[in-house]
Design a protein around this motif. Structure first.
Motif, mmCIF file in Angstrom:
data_model
loop_
_atom_site.group_PDB
_atom_site.id
_atom_site.type_symbol
_atom_site.label_atom_id
_atom_site.label_comp_id
_atom_site.label_asym_id
_atom_site.label_seq_id
_atom_site.Cartn_x
_atom_site.Cartn_y
_atom_site.Cartn_z
ATOM 1 N N ASN A 22 34.200 40.013 47.802
ATOM 2 C CA ASN A 22 34.000 41.439 47.571
ATOM 3 C C ASN A 22 35.191 42.180 48.163
ATOM 4 O O ASN A 22 35.477 42.031 49.350
ATOM 5 N N PRO A 23 35.872 42.974 47.352
ATOM 6 C CA PRO A 23 37.057 43.665 47.853
ATOM 7 C C PRO A 23 36.703 44.753 48.859
ATOM 8 O O PRO A 23 35.586 45.261 48.874
ATOM 9 N N SER A 24 37.680 45.099 49.658
ATOM 10 C CA SER A 24 37.517 46.232 50.571
ATOM 11 C C SER A 24 37.363 47.492 49.731
ATOM 12 O O SER A 24 37.667 47.503 48.523
ATOM 13 N N LEU A 25 36.928 48.545 50.368
ATOM 14 C CA LEU A 25 36.797 49.822 49.668
ATOM 15 C C LEU A 25 38.141 50.252 49.102
ATOM 16 O O LEU A 25 38.241 50.695 47.953
ATOM 17 N N GLU A 26 39.195 50.110 49.887
ATOM 18 C CA GLU A 26 40.537 50.486 49.434
ATOM 19 C C GLU A 26 40.942 49.705 48.184
ATOM 20 O O GLU A 26 41.431 50.280 47.206
ATOM 21 N N LEU A 27 40.708 48.398 48.186
ATOM 22 C CA LEU A 27 41.071 47.578 47.034
ATOM 23 C C LEU A 27 40.186 47.910 45.829
ATOM 24 O O LEU A 27 40.667 47.968 44.699
ATOM 25 N N ALA A 28 38.908 48.151 46.048
ATOM 26 C CA ALA A 28 38.008 48.530 44.953
ATOM 27 C C ALA A 28 38.485 49.824 44.292
ATOM 28 O O ALA A 28 38.474 49.948 43.062
ATOM 29 N N LEU A 29 38.929 50.767 45.105
ATOM 30 C CA LEU A 29 39.444 52.033 44.558
ATOM 31 C C LEU A 29 40.748 51.815 43.798
ATOM 32 O O LEU A 29 40.975 52.426 42.748
ATOM 33 N N LYS A 30 41.600 50.916 44.293
ATOM 34 C CA LYS A 30 42.852 50.597 43.588
ATOM 35 C C LYS A 30 42.545 49.953 42.233
ATOM 36 O O LYS A 30 43.219 50.220 41.241
ATOM 37 N N ILE A 31 41.545 49.082 42.205
ATOM 38 C CA ILE A 31 41.152 48.419 40.954
ATOM 39 C C ILE A 31 40.666 49.462 39.954
ATOM 40 O O ILE A 31 41.077 49.458 38.788
ATOM 41 N N ALA A 32 39.807 50.368 40.403
ATOM 42 C CA ALA A 32 39.305 51.417 39.517
ATOM 43 C C ALA A 32 40.454 52.272 38.994
ATOM 44 O O ALA A 32 40.497 52.611 37.810
ATOM 45 N N GLU A 33 41.397 52.590 39.855
ATOM 46 C CA GLU A 33 42.555 53.385 39.448
ATOM 47 C C GLU A 33 43.403 52.633 38.427
ATOM 48 O O GLU A 33 43.893 53.215 37.463
ATOM 49 N N ALA A 34 43.555 51.325 38.616
ATOM 50 C CA ALA A 34 44.343 50.509 37.679
ATOM 51 C C ALA A 34 43.740 50.536 36.276
ATOM 52 O O ALA A 34 44.457 50.447 35.281
ATOM 53 N N PHE A 35 42.413 50.666 36.213
ATOM 54 C CA PHE A 35 41.730 50.701 34.922
ATOM 55 C C PHE A 35 41.379 52.121 34.490
ATOM 56 O O PHE A 35 40.683 52.323 33.494
ATOM 57 N N ASN A 36 41.848 53.097 35.275
ATOM 58 C CA ASN A 36 41.638 54.506 34.944
ATOM 59 C C ASN A 36 40.156 54.831 34.722
ATOM 60 O O ASN A 36 39.776 55.436 33.718
ATOM 61 N N THR A 37 39.344 54.377 35.674
ATOM 62 C CA THR A 37 37.901 54.606 35.589
ATOM 63 C C THR A 37 37.323 54.798 36.986
ATOM 64 O O THR A 37 38.039 54.699 37.978
ATOM 65 N N GLU A 38 36.033 55.076 37.055
ATOM 66 C CA GLU A 38 35.360 55.231 38.339
ATOM 67 C C GLU A 38 34.985 53.861 38.900
ATOM 68 O O GLU A 38 34.667 52.939 38.158
ATOM 69 N N VAL A 39 34.982 53.772 40.219
ATOM 70 C CA VAL A 39 34.658 52.514 40.872
ATOM 71 C C VAL A 39 33.251 52.041 40.493
ATOM 72 O O VAL A 39 33.000 50.835 40.372
ATOM 73 N N GLU A 40 32.328 52.980 40.257
ATOM 74 C CA GLU A 40 30.957 52.621 39.892
ATOM 75 C C GLU A 40 30.859 51.953 38.524
ATOM 76 O O GLU A 40 29.878 51.282 38.228
ATOM 77 N N LYS A 41 31.854 52.136 37.679
ATOM 78 C CA LYS A 41 31.854 51.490 36.360
ATOM 79 C C LYS A 41 32.302 50.036 36.462
ATOM 80 O O LYS A 41 32.110 49.262 35.528
ATOM 81 N N ILE A 42 32.894 49.669 37.606
ATOM 82 C CA ILE A 42 33.379 48.307 37.792
ATOM 83 C C ILE A 42 32.487 47.521 38.731
ATOM 84 O O ILE A 42 32.212 46.353 38.500
ATOM 85 N N PHE A 43 32.007 48.162 39.809
ATOM 86 C CA PHE A 43 31.203 47.475 40.819
ATOM 87 C C PHE A 43 29.812 48.081 40.877
ATOM 88 O O PHE A 43 29.662 49.289 40.956
ATOM 89 N N GLN A 44 28.781 47.197 40.861
ATOM 90 C CA GLN A 44 27.401 47.636 40.970
ATOM 91 C C GLN A 44 26.639 46.686 41.901
ATOM 92 O O GLN A 44 26.961 45.503 41.977
ATOM 93 N N LEU A 45 25.643 47.226 42.584
ATOM 94 C CA LEU A 45 24.759 46.382 43.392
ATOM 95 C C LEU A 45 23.752 45.691 42.480
ATOM 96 O O LEU A 45 23.158 46.327 41.618
ATOM 97 N N GLU A 46 23.588 44.383 42.667
ATOM 98 C CA GLU A 46 22.553 43.650 41.923
ATOM 99 C C GLU A 46 21.235 43.898 42.622
ATOM 100 O O GLU A 46 21.156 43.886 43.833
ATOM 101 N N LYS A 47 20.194 44.098 41.845
ATOM 102 C CA LYS A 47 18.873 44.351 42.419
ATOM 103 C C LYS A 47 18.037 43.101 42.437
ATOM 104 O O LYS A 47 18.229 42.186 41.751
#
Length: 66
Positions: free
Chosen positions: A41-66
């Motif tokens: 699981n990436p750090s918050l900083e890396l998760a935000l960089k990933i979302a930025e790389a795909f020009n989307t919100e972090v929530e569209k890439i990472f979700q909690l499994e229930k």
């Protein structure tokens, strides 16, 4: 709780390799592979960089499994 992600789907949609994404994020290709496979699981900083790389919100890439 486990985190599921859509990194591979976004990367394939953008038509780039793990190597290309890793260079953009300044991480190793193995890190990208581990994230895609749910082994790391990436750090918050890396998760935000990933979302930025795909020009989307972090929530569209990472979700909690229930």
């Amino acid at each position: 709780m486990k985190i599921k992600n859509q990194v591979r789907e976004h990367r394939e949609k953008k038509e780039i390799t793990q190597e290309q994404l890793s260079r953009e994020l300044d991480v190793s290709r193995q890190t990208v592979n581990s994230i895609e496979n749910g082994k790391y699981n990436p750090s918050l900083e890396l998760a935000l960089k990933i979302a930025e790389a795909f020009n989307t919100e972090v929530e569209k890439i990472f979700q909690l499994e229930k």
